[in-house]
Design a protein around this motif. Structure first.
Motif, PDB file in Angstrom:
ATOM      1  N   ASN A 201       0.815  -1.222   0.000  1.00 36.40           N
ATOM      2  CA  ASN A 201       0.000   0.000   0.000  1.00 36.40           C
ATOM      3  C   ASN A 201       0.843   1.265   0.000  1.00 36.40           C
ATOM      4  N   PRO A 204       1.524   2.148  -4.950  1.00 36.75           N
ATOM      5  CA  PRO A 204       0.486   1.563  -5.807  1.00 36.75           C
ATOM      6  C   PRO A 204       1.026   0.924  -7.077  1.00 36.75           C
ATOM      7  N   LYS A 207       2.102  -2.554  -6.290  1.00 38.92           N
ATOM      8  CA  LYS A 207       0.918  -3.381  -6.009  1.00 38.92           C
ATOM      9  C   LYS A 207       0.236  -3.801  -7.309  1.00 38.92           C
TER      10      LYS A 207
END
Length: 573
Positions: A201, A204, A207
């Motif tokens: 987190n 981004p 991720k």
């Protein structure tokens, strides 16, 4: 390095990748030789979709993440904010629930050398889609870990100990560990495509890119699911591109220590041995970095594994050489261990003038790095190894032959150099001890080994008797006495429950999730005592034929064996 030597190295690495390419899903290799950098990328991030490994491919670091902890500790020491040999209680809040069992203080040096005395846990290592992420303090306090050895006595690699060191960084710096690393390591090195957060987190882009990578087994089978969250995130959660990790590699080879450290001496100290093998001058650890047996004997770094990724990261600062290997394969060794061996060479095999009788080290050994409390301590049985004499001066263990290079020192050419050295010594408390890179192995008395395996065998026999009894009764349509039936049903339920607990643990779970099943075993023990007591009373007071008496005695014995196993192996909560 001369141009010809650089070319030879690049050809050797390229040939190695071509030779073993069919064994790889995806692999990224970066070698730094002074000013020369070699990039090798091969295979697929996703085999099914034919997504190739490239500079944008995300890899999970696993335990290579711990390198960031040890760098952070040295940074804070350099700034005068902490001392490596001071009791860590000095830096922790008073309300922190420690796992200490001994009066001797635990220091940061103990944590870095993995000599703080903590045992291990097979639960809470990784969690699939957790509802919430606890703070580092909460994770440490909830960990199913205990201090089972006095500090400084035994080496037992510890994720908990590394996480505890990261918590010291939080308390001393006044910053969340993730923020500390971002500010003091990632930003100075411009590592803009690397995440440390357990769920990425904090970045981004990482991720999102993680969705493009799959993880595979050694036989290239898709591991599904393969994206887990690591609650003790400083110990293994870093995820990023290989070129970012290369920046860290180059920083550890820099001349002046910048930008990680203010002074070159601090960087030099990071890569100086802080722990040697017992009774030798052979390096074992350097401030949390593990020694890689090599030609120079001065290579330090770390390996890492997650559910579906493997990595390695090693540095020879004096030679100006570093290597990193990243793969999207579980427990991968061919590349993560084979490539560093090519770069750094194998350790020299000496011809000693004095050799000992190797029979003194024959026996059964168990890693100190196993759970030593709770139900998962049973897994220690599966990790035991038998050391046997080979001729007069050598040893064999796990199918490998170890040649003696000096009293207590044994070297194998049958495995990768990372696991080449075994050192035997006589510990003042634990007796004969075998030391490998990341853990000591303690000798287990043969009677204990046989009794413990015997208890498991008797437990299996008791379960089989309960199955046979019920099948025989059903097939013969014999009327089953309610009390006898109740005990055998309890037996089978307890066995199924134990198998389920073992399966859940092996499949990666949290300790909290199996609490109900462990508690159920206590109900089994209590119910078995009641039922067995009734059976014994009936046999003593009532008239029974020999057949009924025999069945009753066998039934009570099955209950005794199974409850004994539950209590001894602590299959309860």
């Amino acid at each position: 390095m001369a141009a010809s030597e650089q070319q030879e190295l690049e050809e050797a690495l390229s040939d190695y990748l071509n030779e073993h390419g069919e064994k790889a899903a995806g692999v990224a290799v970066i070698v730094v030789n002074e000013d020369e950098i070699t990039y090798l990328m091969d295979g697929y991030a996703d085999i099914k979709r034919q997504v190739p490994v490239d500079e944008e491919t995300i890899f999970e670091w696993g335990s290579v993440s711990k390198v960031l902890i040890w760098i952070s500790i040295l940074q804070l020491e350099e700034a005068g904010h902490l001392e490596l040999d001071k009791d860590i209680a000095t830096y922790l809040p008073r309300d922190f629930h420690s796992k200490l069992s001994f009066d001797s203080p635990v220091t940061l040096t103990h944590l870095m050398n993995h000599t703080a005395g903590y045992d291990d846990s097979y639960t809470d290592l990784m969690v699939l889609k957790p509802a919430e992420i606890a703070s580092l303090k909460e994770v440490l306090e909830a960990a199913d870990v205990r201090q089972v050895f006095p500090p400084g006595e035994v080496v037992a690699y510890s994720n908990y100990g590394a996480g505890l060191a990261a918590y010291v960084v939080e308390e001393v710096s006044g910053m969340d560990f993730r923020l500390y690393v971002q500010k003091h390591i990632f930003e100075p090195l411009q590592m803009t495509k690397t995440s440390i957060d357990a769920e990425q987190n904090d970045l981004p882009w990482v991720k999102e890119q993680r969705k493009n990578v799959q993880g595979y087994s050694e036989d290239l089978q898709l591991i599904q699911p393969n994206h887990y969250v690591i609650p003790l995130y400083p110990a293994g959660s870093v995820t990023g591109v290989a070129s970012d990790l290369q920046k860290l590699l180059k920083a550890l080879l820099s001349e002046d220590g910048a930008p990680l450290f203010r002074h070159r001496q601090t960087l030099d100290a990071l890569l100086l041995p802080t722990l040697y093998y017992p009774g030798t001058n052979v390096p074992r650890m350097a401030n949390g970095l593990v020694s890689l047996p090599s030609e120079s004997g001065q290579v330090f770094g770390h390996g890492g594994n997650t559910v579906a990724f493997s990595s390695s990261f090693y540095v020879d600062r004096q030679a100006g050489t570093g290597v990193l290997v990243m793969t999207n394969m579980a427990n991968e060794r061919t590349f993560t261990l084979g490539i560093p061996e090519i770069v750094f060479g194998k350790p020299h095999k000496e011809n000693p003038s004095t050799l000992e009788d190797s029979s003194k080290w024959a026996g059964i050994y168990e890693p100190a790095r196993v759970p030593r409390h709770g139900f998962s301590k049973v897994y220690g049985l599966l990790l035991r190894s038998k050391s046997e004499q080979a001729e007069a001066h050598d040893l064999t263990m796990n199918g490998l032959r170890y040649s003696q290079t000096g009293p207590g020192m044994y070297l194998t050419g049958d495995d990768f150099s990372a696991y080449a050295i075994d050192v035997y010594s006589e510990h003042p408390v634990n007796g004969n001890m075998l030391s490998s890179a990341q853990t000591d192995m303690l000798r287990i008395p043969i009677y204990q080994h046989l009794l413990e395996w015997g208890s498991i065998a008797l437990g299996a026999l008791a379960a089989l008797l309960s199955i046979v009894f019920m099948l025989f009764s059903l097939l013969r349509k014999i009327r089953i006495h309610t009390i006898l039936l109740m005990q055998h049903v309890l037996n089978l339920l307890a066995v199924l429950n134990a198998v389920w607990i073992a399966y859940r643990t092996a499949s990666i779970t949290t300790y909290t999730s199996i609490h109900p099943f462990l508690t159920a075993n206590l109900f089994y023990v209590a119910a078995s005592w009641v039922v067995s007591g009734i059976l014994i009373a009936r046999m003593r007071t009532g008239r029974k034929d020999k057949r009924e008496a025999f069945i009753g005695i066998l039934t009570v014995m099955t209950a005794v064996v199974l409850t004994g196993n539950i209590l001894y192996w602590e299959f309860y909560f």
